[in-house]
Design an enzyme around this catalytic site. Sequence first.
Site, PDB file in Angstrom:
ATOM      1  N   LYS A 125      57.512  49.254  46.718  1.00 41.56           N
ATOM      2  CA  LYS A 125      56.104  48.852  46.811  1.00 41.56           C
ATOM      3  C   LYS A 125      55.735  48.786  48.281  1.00 41.56           C
ATOM      4  O   LYS A 125      56.607  48.575  49.136  1.00 41.56           O
ATOM      5  CB  LYS A 125      55.903  47.476  46.168  1.00 41.56           C
ATOM      6  N   ASP A 165      47.153  51.153  44.230  1.00 36.11           N
ATOM      7  CA  ASP A 165      47.219  49.780  43.709  1.00 36.11           C
ATOM      8  C   ASP A 165      45.889  49.139  44.110  1.00 36.11           C
ATOM      9  O   ASP A 165      44.941  49.867  44.455  1.00 36.11           O
ATOM     10  CB  ASP A 165      48.432  49.017  44.278  1.00 36.11           C
TER      11      ASP A 165
HETATM   12  P1  NDP Z   1      41.410  47.452  41.847  1.00 28.99           P
HETATM   13  O1  NDP Z   1      41.386  47.236  43.305  1.00 28.99           O
HETATM   14  O2  NDP Z   1      40.823  48.692  41.275  1.00 28.99           O
HETATM   15  O3  NDP Z   1      40.699  46.225  41.089  1.00 28.99           O
HETATM   16  C1  NDP Z   1      41.138  44.913  41.241  1.00 28.99           C
HETATM   17  C2  NDP Z   1      40.159  44.011  40.511  1.00 28.99           C
HETATM   18  O4  NDP Z   1      40.643  42.677  40.542  1.00 28.99           O
HETATM   19  C3  NDP Z   1      38.796  43.988  41.166  1.00 28.99           C
HETATM   20  O5  NDP Z   1      37.814  43.747  40.197  1.00 28.99           O
HETATM   21  C4  NDP Z   1      38.928  42.799  42.120  1.00 28.99           C
HETATM   22  O6  NDP Z   1      37.698  42.206  42.479  1.00 28.99           O
HETATM   23  C5  NDP Z   1      39.752  41.852  41.285  1.00 28.99           C
HETATM   24  N1  NDP Z   1      40.498  40.953  42.172  1.00 28.99           N
HETATM   25  C6  NDP Z   1      41.349  41.310  43.168  1.00 28.99           C
HETATM   26  N2  NDP Z   1      41.825  40.227  43.804  1.00 28.99           N
HETATM   27  C7  NDP Z   1      41.236  39.185  43.185  1.00 28.99           C
HETATM   28  C8  NDP Z   1      41.306  37.787  43.374  1.00 28.99           C
HETATM   29  N3  NDP Z   1      42.080  37.266  44.337  1.00 28.99           N
HETATM   30  N4  NDP Z   1      40.594  37.003  42.531  1.00 28.99           N
HETATM   31  C9  NDP Z   1      39.816  37.534  41.552  1.00 28.99           C
HETATM   32  N5  NDP Z   1      39.712  38.857  41.346  1.00 28.99           N
HETATM   33  C10 NDP Z   1      40.401  39.658  42.144  1.00 28.99           C
HETATM   34  O7  NDP Z   1      42.936  47.283  41.416  1.00 28.99           O
HETATM   35  P2  NDP Z   1      43.663  47.762  40.097  1.00 28.99           P
HETATM   36  O8  NDP Z   1      42.740  47.668  38.937  1.00 28.99           O
HETATM   37  O9  NDP Z   1      44.344  49.038  40.394  1.00 28.99           O
HETATM   38  O10 NDP Z   1      44.822  46.664  39.972  1.00 28.99           O
HETATM   39  C11 NDP Z   1      44.652  45.426  39.276  1.00 28.99           C
HETATM   40  C12 NDP Z   1      46.008  44.827  38.986  1.00 28.99           C
HETATM   41  O11 NDP Z   1      46.778  45.734  38.175  1.00 28.99           O
HETATM   42  C13 NDP Z   1      46.900  44.531  40.189  1.00 28.99           C
HETATM   43  O12 NDP Z   1      47.695  43.408  39.910  1.00 28.99           O
HETATM   44  C14 NDP Z   1      47.774  45.771  40.270  1.00 28.99           C
HETATM   45  O13 NDP Z   1      48.990  45.513  40.954  1.00 28.99           O
HETATM   46  C15 NDP Z   1      48.022  46.010  38.801  1.00 28.99           C
HETATM   47  N6  NDP Z   1      48.439  47.355  38.457  1.00 28.99           N
HETATM   48  C16 NDP Z   1      47.675  48.438  38.775  1.00 28.99           C
HETATM   49  C17 NDP Z   1      48.083  49.699  38.409  1.00 28.99           C
HETATM   50  C18 NDP Z   1      47.224  50.885  38.624  1.00 28.99           C
HETATM   51  O14 NDP Z   1      47.606  51.975  38.130  1.00 28.99           O
HETATM   52  N7  NDP Z   1      46.099  50.794  39.273  1.00 28.99           N
HETATM   53  C19 NDP Z   1      49.382  49.923  37.761  1.00 28.99           C
HETATM   54  C20 NDP Z   1      50.068  48.710  37.383  1.00 28.99           C
HETATM   55  C21 NDP Z   1      49.620  47.487  37.768  1.00 28.99           C
HETATM   56  P3  NDP Z   1      37.059  42.488  43.937  1.00 28.99           P
HETATM   57  O15 NDP Z   1      36.515  43.880  43.866  1.00 28.99           O
HETATM   58  O16 NDP Z   1      36.038  41.448  44.074  1.00 28.99           O
HETATM   59  O17 NDP Z   1      38.192  42.345  44.929  1.00 28.99           O
END
Ligand code: NDP
Length: 447
Positions: A125, A165
């Site tokens: 990672k 991510d």
């Molecule tokens: P994105 O950046 O596309 O989206 C993240 C979302 O979560 C946004 O809506 C963001 O809001 C919100 N968010 C982030 N930090 C916080 C916080 N501290 N409090 C509240 N909301 C928050 O990321 P992903 O959708 O790709 O990833 C989401 C999760 O899934 C992570 O844990 C990632 O590690 C996991 N994941 C992702 C994969 C992938 O293929 N993308 C694969 C496996 C796991 P805002 O825009 O306001 O920051």
Amino acid sequence: MSYSEKVLEQLKQKNSSEPEFIQAATEVLESLQPVLDKHPEYEAASLLERLVEPERQIMFRVPWVDDNGKVQVNRGFRVQYNSAIGPYKGGLRLHPSVNLGIIKFLGFEQIFKNSLTGLPIGGGKGGSDFDPKGKSDREVMAFCQSFMTELYRHIGADTDVPAGDIGTGAREIGFMYGQYKRIRDCYEGVLTGKGLTWGGSLVRTEATGYGLVYFANEMLKEKGTDFAGKTVVVSGSGNVAIYATEKVHQLGGKVVALSDSNGWIYDEEGIDLAAVKEIKEVKRGRIKEYLQYRLNAKYTEGKGIWSVKCDVALPCATQNELLIDDAKMLVANGCKVVAEGANMPTTLDATKYLQENGVYFAPGKASNAGGVATSALEMSQNSQRLSWTFEEVDAKLHDIMVNIYKSASAAADEYGAQVGGNKNLVLGANVAGFLKVADAMMAQGIV
Ligand code: NDP
């Protein structure tokens, strides 16, 4: 003191400033003891001590120039955790909260997740404390180019293959890939999540969200039901949340709430996903703007999304976003299934509470593995110099998620792990993921 307790004690002492890493390691090590009792050879080979220590940790300076001509400096990370079953594989997170402990927790989880996919990929990672939010495209490009100017020497198609991510989407992967190709003079599948015209795979964008819902559907089937007619709450509104919502709707369920880091929306009639995609994927806006599309929807500033009554909850935002009080509200409101889309969104005490109160619970390392699985399919297509159709990749993703469910639930059965009337998939996923890596490490000697 048992072997796993001893290793956990040492780990806590050595990594006391890394609470997220300790949390992830605690969850895994606590569930492995039954396997360790059965395999004393693991302790004799200090297998756990080796497993919890990354093979390599890289930290570097990332200087870049902003639009005002000012020099900015961020910190870059890549933790190459374990390569027993394949090249390191795992995403790059760009978020101000990133530090070594966060990257280590994510890398550690990735080892077991990647093993569970059944594909030949090791765990790693990386990322940076750079915040792409509010930056111009030129600033994001300047950062990505500088980041890759150091990272390139540590990665490669057969060594380490990073992906997206939080904060790293198609735009960032494009800028990083361009710089890698320029420095290395080599067109290889070194990053996944690439654009479709330059080596990317169909379904990669949708994979984590779709895979999560395929997995949760297997859980519902175990309980004699499915998504049809179910009310679902999804946190976040990024890549995972959007495509989880899309698949829930395709399967006849109704997602009624989504969030971002500012607040959450509630739409009783079901989320209008086209509106969310426009806000988040096109305008890069805030979830609050949803009110401009749907007059009857409600927006609440801050936390609280888990107070919404639902049958299924899918936390898809970030780590430690579902706390003990949230778990209590979910249980009180009759929620029956929680499947993690994000990595470690549920705290240890909240997980325990959900499980003990009859909620069927899936840990992210099993239920969100669809993203990395499809990344591995992208690697296969790159090696073959072929592109598979959407249907082909989606069918493979579906099979992989069903198989992950089967192996986690079979391991839970084998070790008699039941909790609150359900299979303990936390134990099942940890055990199933661990065994394959442990076998490979034993075969490869003391390395
Ligand atoms: P994105 O950046 O596309 O989206 C993240 C979302 O979560 C946004 O809506 C963001 O809001 C919100 N968010 C982030 N930090 C916080 C916080 N501290 N409090 C509240 N909301 C928050 O990321 P992903 O959708 O790709 O990833 C989401 C999760 O899934 C992570 O844990 C990632 O590690 C996991 N994941 C992702 C994969 C992938 O293929 N993308 C694969 C496996 C796991 P805002 O825009 O306001 O920051």
